[in-house]
Design a protein around this motif. Structure first.
Motif, PDB file in Angstrom:
ATOM      1  N   GLY A  71       0.911  -1.345  -0.158  1.00  0.00           N
ATOM      2  CA  GLY A  71       0.061  -0.061  -0.129  1.00  0.00           C
ATOM      3  C   GLY A  71       0.971   1.159   0.066  1.00  0.00           C
ATOM      4  N   LEU A  72       2.136   1.085   0.851  1.00  0.00           N
ATOM      5  CA  LEU A  72       2.986   2.498   0.718  1.00  0.00           C
ATOM      6  C   LEU A  72       3.351   2.707  -0.606  1.00  0.00           C
ATOM      7  N   LEU A  73       3.884   1.466  -1.342  1.00  0.00           N
ATOM      8  CA  LEU A  73       4.484   1.705  -2.623  1.00  0.00           C
ATOM      9  C   LEU A  73       3.383   2.379  -3.587  1.00  0.00           C
ATOM     10  N   ASP A  74       1.934   1.831  -3.494  1.00  0.00           N
ATOM     11  CA  ASP A  74       1.070   2.506  -4.357  1.00  0.00           C
ATOM     12  C   ASP A  74       0.648   3.910  -3.989  1.00  0.00           C
ATOM     13  N   THR A  75       0.795   4.184  -2.891  1.00  0.00           N
ATOM     14  CA  THR A  75       0.718   5.870  -2.235  1.00  0.00           C
ATOM     15  C   THR A  75       1.506   6.553  -2.941  1.00  0.00           C
ATOM     16  N   LEU A  76       2.901   6.118  -3.169  1.00  0.00           N
ATOM     17  CA  LEU A  76       3.935   6.809  -3.397  1.00  0.00           C
ATOM     18  C   LEU A  76       4.169   6.565  -5.135  1.00  0.00           C
ATOM     19  N   GLU A  77       3.173   5.943  -5.635  1.00  0.00           N
ATOM     20  CA  GLU A  77       3.323   5.566  -7.049  1.00  0.00           C
ATOM     21  C   GLU A  77       4.740   5.024  -7.375  1.00  0.00           C
ATOM     22  N   VAL A  78       5.253   4.398  -6.705  1.00  0.00           N
ATOM     23  CA  VAL A  78       6.176   3.412  -7.063  1.00  0.00           C
ATOM     24  C   VAL A  78       6.169   2.036  -7.653  1.00  0.00           C
ATOM     25  N   GLU A  79       6.194   1.632  -8.800  1.00  0.00           N
ATOM     26  CA  GLU A  79       5.882   0.415  -9.295  1.00  0.00           C
ATOM     27  C   GLU A  79       6.844  -0.903  -8.923  1.00  0.00           C
ATOM     28  N   GLN A  80       7.870  -0.477  -8.904  1.00  0.00           N
ATOM     29  CA  GLN A  80       8.770  -1.415  -8.300  1.00  0.00           C
ATOM     30  C   GLN A  80      10.068  -0.707  -7.547  1.00  0.00           C
ATOM     31  N   ALA A  81      10.417  -1.546  -6.521  1.00  0.00           N
ATOM     32  CA  ALA A  81      11.504  -1.078  -5.648  1.00  0.00           C
ATOM     33  C   ALA A  81      12.432  -2.078  -5.235  1.00  0.00           C
ATOM     34  N   SER A  82      13.560  -1.819  -4.696  1.00  0.00           N
ATOM     35  CA  SER A  82      14.453  -2.885  -3.915  1.00  0.00           C
ATOM     36  C   SER A  82      14.022  -2.558  -2.470  1.00  0.00           C
ATOM     37  N   TYR A  83      14.723  -3.738  -1.683  1.00  0.00           N
ATOM     38  CA  TYR A  83      14.091  -3.835  -0.417  1.00  0.00           C
ATOM     39  C   TYR A  83      15.088  -4.540   0.620  1.00  0.00           C
ATOM     40  N   VAL A  84      15.386  -3.571   1.608  1.00  0.00           N
ATOM     41  CA  VAL A  84      16.408  -4.075   2.680  1.00  0.00           C
ATOM     42  C   VAL A  84      15.666  -4.192   3.976  1.00  0.00           C
ATOM     43  N   GLY A  85      15.837  -5.198   4.708  1.00  0.00           N
ATOM     44  CA  GLY A  85      15.257  -5.362   6.028  1.00  0.00           C
ATOM     45  C   GLY A  85      15.898  -6.305   7.020  1.00  0.00           C
ATOM     46  N   ILE A  86      16.019  -6.032   8.200  1.00  0.00           N
ATOM     47  CA  ILE A  86      16.594  -6.675   9.276  1.00  0.00           C
ATOM     48  C   ILE A  86      15.766  -7.377  10.320  1.00  0.00           C
ATOM     49  N   SER A  87      16.004  -8.678  10.463  1.00  0.00           N
ATOM     50  CA  SER A  87      15.176  -9.186  11.586  1.00  0.00           C
ATOM     51  C   SER A  87      13.803  -9.281  11.235  1.00  0.00           C
ATOM     52  N   LEU A  88      12.939  -8.720  11.813  1.00  0.00           N
ATOM     53  CA  LEU A  88      11.352  -8.810  11.386  1.00  0.00           C
ATOM     54  C   LEU A  88      11.417  -8.172   9.917  1.00  0.00           C
ATOM     55  N   GLY A  89      12.043  -7.212   9.759  1.00  0.00           N
ATOM     56  CA  GLY A  89      12.128  -6.560   8.469  1.00  0.00           C
ATOM     57  C   GLY A  89      12.557  -7.380   7.397  1.00  0.00           C
ATOM     58  N   GLY A  90      13.703  -8.161   7.846  1.00  0.00           N
ATOM     59  CA  GLY A  90      14.326  -9.126   6.940  1.00  0.00           C
ATOM     60  C   GLY A  90      13.354 -10.511   6.478  1.00  0.00           C
ATOM     61  N   ALA A  91      12.562 -10.792   7.433  1.00  0.00           N
ATOM     62  CA  ALA A  91      11.601 -11.770   7.253  1.00  0.00           C
ATOM     63  C   ALA A  91      10.438 -11.172   6.211  1.00  0.00           C
ATOM     64  N   LEU A  92       9.980 -10.115   6.470  1.00  0.00           N
ATOM     65  CA  LEU A  92       8.966  -9.307   5.654  1.00  0.00           C
ATOM     66  C   LEU A  92       9.749  -9.124   4.353  1.00  0.00           C
ATOM     67  N   GLY A  93      11.001  -8.843   3.954  1.00  0.00           N
ATOM     68  CA  GLY A  93      11.374  -9.059   2.693  1.00  0.00           C
ATOM     69  C   GLY A  93      11.280 -10.261   1.992  1.00  0.00           C
ATOM     70  N   LEU A  94      11.643 -11.261   2.625  1.00  0.00           N
ATOM     71  CA  LEU A  94      11.501 -12.708   2.072  1.00  0.00           C
ATOM     72  C   LEU A  94       9.874 -12.854   1.634  1.00  0.00           C
ATOM     73  N   TRP A  95       9.107 -12.574   2.731  1.00  0.00           N
ATOM     74  CA  TRP A  95       7.672 -12.705   2.366  1.00  0.00           C
ATOM     75  C   TRP A  95       7.522 -11.950   1.097  1.00  0.00           C
ATOM     76  N   LEU A  96       7.625 -10.651   0.964  1.00  0.00           N
ATOM     77  CA  LEU A  96       7.164  -9.818  -0.144  1.00  0.00           C
ATOM     78  C   LEU A  96       7.873 -10.376  -1.453  1.00  0.00           C
ATOM     79  N   ALA A  97       9.059 -11.019  -1.372  1.00  0.00           N
ATOM     80  CA  ALA A  97       9.824 -11.774  -2.580  1.00  0.00           C
ATOM     81  C   ALA A  97       8.894 -12.831  -2.893  1.00  0.00           C
ATOM     82  N   GLN A  98       8.361 -13.352  -1.962  1.00  0.00           N
ATOM     83  CA  GLN A  98       7.368 -14.686  -2.444  1.00  0.00           C
ATOM     84  C   GLN A  98       6.015 -14.314  -2.926  1.00  0.00           C
TER      85      GLN A  98
END
Length: 247
Positions: A71-98
């Motif tokens: 939803g944040l990507l949509d709000t910012l009108e970003v079609e595609q981004a890269s993602y860096v996350g650590i711990s909870l944020g790292g798990a979320l990155g792998l979830w988003l990749a899937q």
């Protein structure tokens, strides 16, 4: 659902999202922001229930946390981004990749828990404790896992944890208690950099090393003489790895 975020870097540069650890907010990325914002549009955000983001009543799920990021990507009108996350944020990155492979160019997952659902009581018990006593109940133990004893500049992180809303922290613990990323690792198509450390008491290095054998083409880096919050304690090692992978 409103996520708090801070943008730095050129507005027309490729976007990079930064997802923080459990209990932390976007300011934990201060050691990375200057380096990354020279080349990227850096969007450091607070998970729901954290920092300046909304704090809905829990429990939360990773569908919630991931949906917030999309939803944040949509709000910012970003079609595609890269993602860096650590711990909870790292798990979320792998979830988003899937779950949203078309929205993410490259992924960096730092010390990510991949199957916290294997020990759900760890997370549900901690959620109950924080709801009853606040985050002050877990601060000392958390800092002990996040940093080696010789790293003493921990006061900003201590305060960050103390400031985290108890409900947001607890509800994200509940999200972790149901998460198993292992079955979908083979479906990840984005280039993934995995970073772990030799002294991580929160997410043991061997669990991250295993991910590198399951994610197609993943690159693994093991940082020595470091604990869990390696982005904060060892930016001089982490930042060049991020820049090389995201380029």
């Amino acid at each position: 659902m409103r996520l708090n975020y801070v943008e730095t870097g050129p507005a027309d540069a490729p976007a990079v999202l930064l997802g923080a650890s459990l209990g932390a907010d976007h300011s934990m990325w201060e050691p990375q922001v200057d380096a990354l914002s020279q080349r990227f549009r850096v969007i450091a955000f607070d998970h729901r229930g954290h920092g300046g983001s909304d704090v809905p009543e829990g429990p939360y799920t990773f569908d919630d946390l991931g949906g917030d990021v999309l939803g944040l990507l949509d709000t910012l009108e970003v079609e595609q981004a890269s993602y860096v996350g650590i711990s909870l944020g790292g798990a979320l990155g792998l979830w988003l990749a899937q779950n949203a492979p078309d929205r993410f160019h490259r992924i960096v997952a730092i010390c990510p828990p991949s199957n916290p659902a294997a020990t759900p009581d760890v997370w549900t018990d901690r959620a109950a404790q924080v709801r009853a006593e606040g985050t002050k109940a877990i601060v000392d133990a958390t800092l002990g896992r996040w940093f080696l004893p010789e790293f003493t500049d921990t006061e900003p992180i201590r305060q960050m944890l103390l400031n985290c809303p108890a409900e947001g922290y607890a509800a994200c613990c509940e999200a972790l208690s149901t998460l198993n990323l292992l079955p979908g690792l083979g479906s990840i198509t984005a280039p993934v950099l995995l970073i772990t450390t030799d002294s991580d008491a929160s997410v043991p290095a061997e669990t991250v090393v295993h991910l590198a054998t399951e994610i197609p083409g993943a690159h693994l880096e093991v940082i020595e003489n470091a604990a869990h919050l390696v982005t904060y304690s060892h930016p001089e090692v982490v930042n060049p790895l991020l820049l090389a992978h995201l380029a």
